[in-house]
Design a protein around this motif. Sequence first.
Motif, mmCIF file in Angstrom:
data_model
loop_
_atom_site.group_PDB
_atom_site.id
_atom_site.type_symbol
_atom_site.label_atom_id
_atom_site.label_comp_id
_atom_site.label_asym_id
_atom_site.label_seq_id
_atom_site.Cartn_x
_atom_site.Cartn_y
_atom_site.Cartn_z
ATOM 1 N N LEU A 7 0.317 -8.863 5.078
ATOM 2 C CA LEU A 7 -0.668 -8.106 4.312
ATOM 3 C C LEU A 7 -2.045 -8.302 4.935
ATOM 4 O O LEU A 7 -2.469 -9.442 5.153
ATOM 5 C CB LEU A 7 -0.720 -8.594 2.850
ATOM 6 C CG LEU A 7 0.252 -7.971 1.843
ATOM 7 C CD1 LEU A 7 1.688 -8.273 2.220
ATOM 8 C CD2 LEU A 7 -0.069 -8.459 0.432
ATOM 9 N N ASP A 8 -2.732 -7.207 5.218
ATOM 10 C CA ASP A 8 -4.105 -7.298 5.686
ATOM 11 C C ASP A 8 -5.061 -7.325 4.494
ATOM 12 O O ASP A 8 -4.671 -7.032 3.356
ATOM 13 C CB ASP A 8 -4.438 -6.114 6.600
ATOM 14 C CG ASP A 8 -3.742 -6.219 7.956
ATOM 15 O OD1 ASP A 8 -3.581 -7.360 8.430
ATOM 16 O OD2 ASP A 8 -3.350 -5.177 8.513
ATOM 17 N N GLU A 9 -6.303 -7.666 4.758
ATOM 18 C CA GLU A 9 -7.303 -7.741 3.700
ATOM 19 C C GLU A 9 -7.345 -6.436 2.901
ATOM 20 O O GLU A 9 -7.396 -5.348 3.462
ATOM 21 C CB GLU A 9 -8.676 -8.019 4.296
ATOM 22 C CG GLU A 9 -9.802 -8.098 3.275
ATOM 23 C CD GLU A 9 -11.149 -8.358 3.911
ATOM 24 O OE1 GLU A 9 -12.167 -8.331 3.182
ATOM 25 O OE2 GLU A 9 -11.192 -8.587 5.146
ATOM 26 N N VAL A 63 -2.231 -4.139 -1.002
ATOM 27 C CA VAL A 63 -1.622 -4.502 -2.284
ATOM 28 C C VAL A 63 -0.099 -4.522 -2.153
ATOM 29 O O VAL A 63 0.510 -3.543 -1.692
ATOM 30 C CB VAL A 63 -2.041 -3.519 -3.391
ATOM 31 C CG1 VAL A 63 -1.348 -3.865 -4.716
ATOM 32 C CG2 VAL A 63 -3.564 -3.550 -3.581
ATOM 33 N N LEU A 64 0.494 -5.633 -2.543
ATOM 34 C CA LEU A 64 1.943 -5.757 -2.651
ATOM 35 C C LEU A 64 2.337 -5.451 -4.082
ATOM 36 O O LEU A 64 1.826 -6.066 -5.023
ATOM 37 C CB LEU A 64 2.390 -7.171 -2.277
ATOM 38 C CG LEU A 64 3.867 -7.516 -2.541
ATOM 39 C CD1 LEU A 64 4.790 -6.723 -1.623
ATOM 40 C CD2 LEU A 64 4.106 -9.014 -2.400
ATOM 41 N N ARG A 65 3.242 -4.480 -4.248
ATOM 42 C CA ARG A 65 3.722 -4.113 -5.585
ATOM 43 C C ARG A 65 5.229 -4.295 -5.659
ATOM 44 O O ARG A 65 5.949 -3.921 -4.741
ATOM 45 C CB ARG A 65 3.365 -2.661 -5.917
ATOM 46 C CG ARG A 65 1.880 -2.407 -6.127
ATOM 47 C CD ARG A 65 1.614 -0.958 -6.533
ATOM 48 N NE ARG A 65 0.226 -0.747 -6.904
ATOM 49 C CZ ARG A 65 -0.735 -0.457 -6.043
ATOM 50 N NH1 ARG A 65 -0.445 -0.338 -4.739
ATOM 51 N NH2 ARG A 65 -1.977 -0.300 -6.443
ATOM 52 N N LEU A 66 5.683 -4.852 -6.786
ATOM 53 C CA LEU A 66 7.110 -5.010 -7.049
ATOM 54 C C LEU A 66 7.508 -4.080 -8.184
ATOM 55 O O LEU A 66 6.896 -4.106 -9.264
ATOM 56 C CB LEU A 66 7.451 -6.452 -7.432
ATOM 57 C CG LEU A 66 7.122 -7.558 -6.428
ATOM 58 C CD1 LEU A 66 7.649 -8.892 -6.939
ATOM 59 C CD2 LEU A 66 7.686 -7.252 -5.061
ATOM 60 N N GLY A 67 8.538 -3.265 -7.942
ATOM 61 C CA GLY A 67 9.114 -2.466 -9.013
ATOM 62 C C GLY A 67 10.048 -3.322 -9.850
ATOM 63 O O GLY A 67 10.049 -4.555 -9.762
ATOM 64 N N LEU A 68 10.874 -2.672 -10.659
ATOM 65 C CA LEU A 68 11.804 -3.388 -11.524
ATOM 66 C C LEU A 68 13.116 -3.621 -10.782
ATOM 67 O O LEU A 68 13.697 -2.695 -10.220
ATOM 68 C CB LEU A 68 12.042 -2.609 -12.814
ATOM 69 C CG LEU A 68 10.807 -2.419 -13.701
ATOM 70 C CD1 LEU A 68 11.178 -1.628 -14.961
ATOM 71 C CD2 LEU A 68 10.190 -3.760 -14.088
ATOM 72 N N ALA A 69 13.568 -4.858 -10.792
ATOM 73 C CA ALA A 69 14.810 -5.211 -10.102
ATOM 74 C C ALA A 69 16.002 -4.551 -10.789
ATOM 75 O O ALA A 69 16.085 -4.532 -12.026
ATOM 76 C CB ALA A 69 14.976 -6.727 -10.084
ATOM 77 N N SER A 70 16.920 -4.026 -9.987
ATOM 78 C CA SER A 70 18.115 -3.386 -10.542
ATOM 79 C C SER A 70 19.202 -4.402 -10.867
ATOM 80 O O SER A 70 20.066 -4.162 -11.708
ATOM 81 C CB SER A 70 18.657 -2.338 -9.565
ATOM 82 O OG SER A 70 18.946 -2.944 -8.309
ATOM 83 N N THR A 71 19.193 -5.536 -10.184
ATOM 84 C CA THR A 71 20.129 -6.626 -10.457
ATOM 85 C C THR A 71 19.353 -7.936 -10.443
ATOM 86 O O THR A 71 18.256 -8.020 -9.887
ATOM 87 C CB THR A 71 21.256 -6.698 -9.411
ATOM 88 O OG1 THR A 71 20.688 -6.941 -8.110
ATOM 89 C CG2 THR A 71 22.057 -5.409 -9.378
ATOM 90 N N GLY A 72 19.945 -8.960 -11.016
ATOM 91 C CA GLY A 72 19.248 -10.243 -11.052
ATOM 92 C C GLY A 72 18.124 -10.239 -12.065
ATOM 93 O O GLY A 72 17.823 -9.227 -12.705
ATOM 94 N N ASP A 74 0.829 -1.217 0.000
ATOM 95 C CA ASP A 74 0.000 0.000 0.000
ATOM 96 C C ASP A 74 0.858 1.259 0.000
ATOM 97 O O ASP A 74 0.591 2.235 0.706
ATOM 98 C CB ASP A 74 -0.957 0.001 1.198
ATOM 99 C CG ASP A 74 -2.255 -0.734 0.896
ATOM 100 O OD1 ASP A 74 -2.339 -1.368 -0.173
ATOM 101 O OD2 ASP A 74 -3.170 -0.677 1.721
ATOM 102 N N GLY A 75 1.925 1.231 -0.808
ATOM 103 C CA GLY A 75 2.767 2.399 -0.974
ATOM 104 C C GLY A 75 3.896 2.541 0.012
ATOM 105 O O GLY A 75 4.769 3.397 -0.161
ATOM 106 N N THR A 76 3.928 1.729 1.053
ATOM 107 C CA THR A 76 4.991 1.804 2.053
ATOM 108 C C THR A 76 6.110 0.823 1.691
ATOM 109 O O THR A 76 5.849 -0.374 1.543
ATOM 110 C CB THR A 76 4.455 1.462 3.451
ATOM 111 O OG1 THR A 76 3.423 2.385 3.795
ATOM 112 C CG2 THR A 76 5.560 1.517 4.480
#
Length: 285
Positions: free
Chosen positions: A95-97, A100-109, A83-85
Amino acid sequence: MLIFIERVGPLATVQDLGRPGWFDSGVGQAGAADRASLRLANRLVGNPEDHGAIEVLLGGLALRADAHLTVAVTGAPAPATVDGTPVGHASVLELDEGEVLRLGLASTGLRSYVAVRGGIDVAKVLGSRSRDTLSGIGPEPLHAGAQLPIGPPPRTLPTVEFAPQPVPPEVLTVRARPGPRADWFAEPEQLFRGSWVVSVDTDRIGARLDRVDGPPLVRARSRELPAEGVALGSVQVPPSGQPVVFLADHPITGGYPVVAVVLDADVDTVAQARPGQRLRFVPDL
């Protein structure tokens, strides 16, 4: 319980540790490309290591919980938020009901893994929940709007909250042993001289390499092989001279000579090498 997929980056699939035992039927093992990272993600949330999780190529995934969930993200360090944090990599997340879990773009791997306590509980195909991108066996790749069921929580509990992971070196070191067709090359030891770079032509089937420095691999025999079995980590060399390191979804037979075989413990390292990453082979004697 369900996970709702709100966004997918380049590719996201459900993976576990694969489906061994089907080679005689023409079916490869598949499973997580980086098995160590999948195992770690499952351990962080208290799952058995072979539970299903989400393999995410480069990042870009967003998922929403329909109830309280315990999750962990490992592998390529894609920046993550709930949720933005911002939240920690390779740590236990709650995660509570509705969150939202968001993944940005990995810098390595190259590949991140999202495990959920209880595991991704899609139907098994031939004993595994893994998507095999070569054969098309297993659950379809994820898409926005998909819903994933979560299995019952295991009796075990998470035992750690954070698992520090080292930053990969500028040049990866990959151990390998001579392959069954090393004698098909004039100087097979040239594989271990100089360095290579992962090309853009890489996926779950294999990582193709281009020479950075050092001599090329030159065949001593011009004829072609009949198709023969190939193993995970095989370094197969087509006529172009560009080696291909076979990964999770590799074919079970091939007609090009295998000059070397990467140690099983180092296959995960190759699976995390993104295009442009340099690596060198060292002989494991």
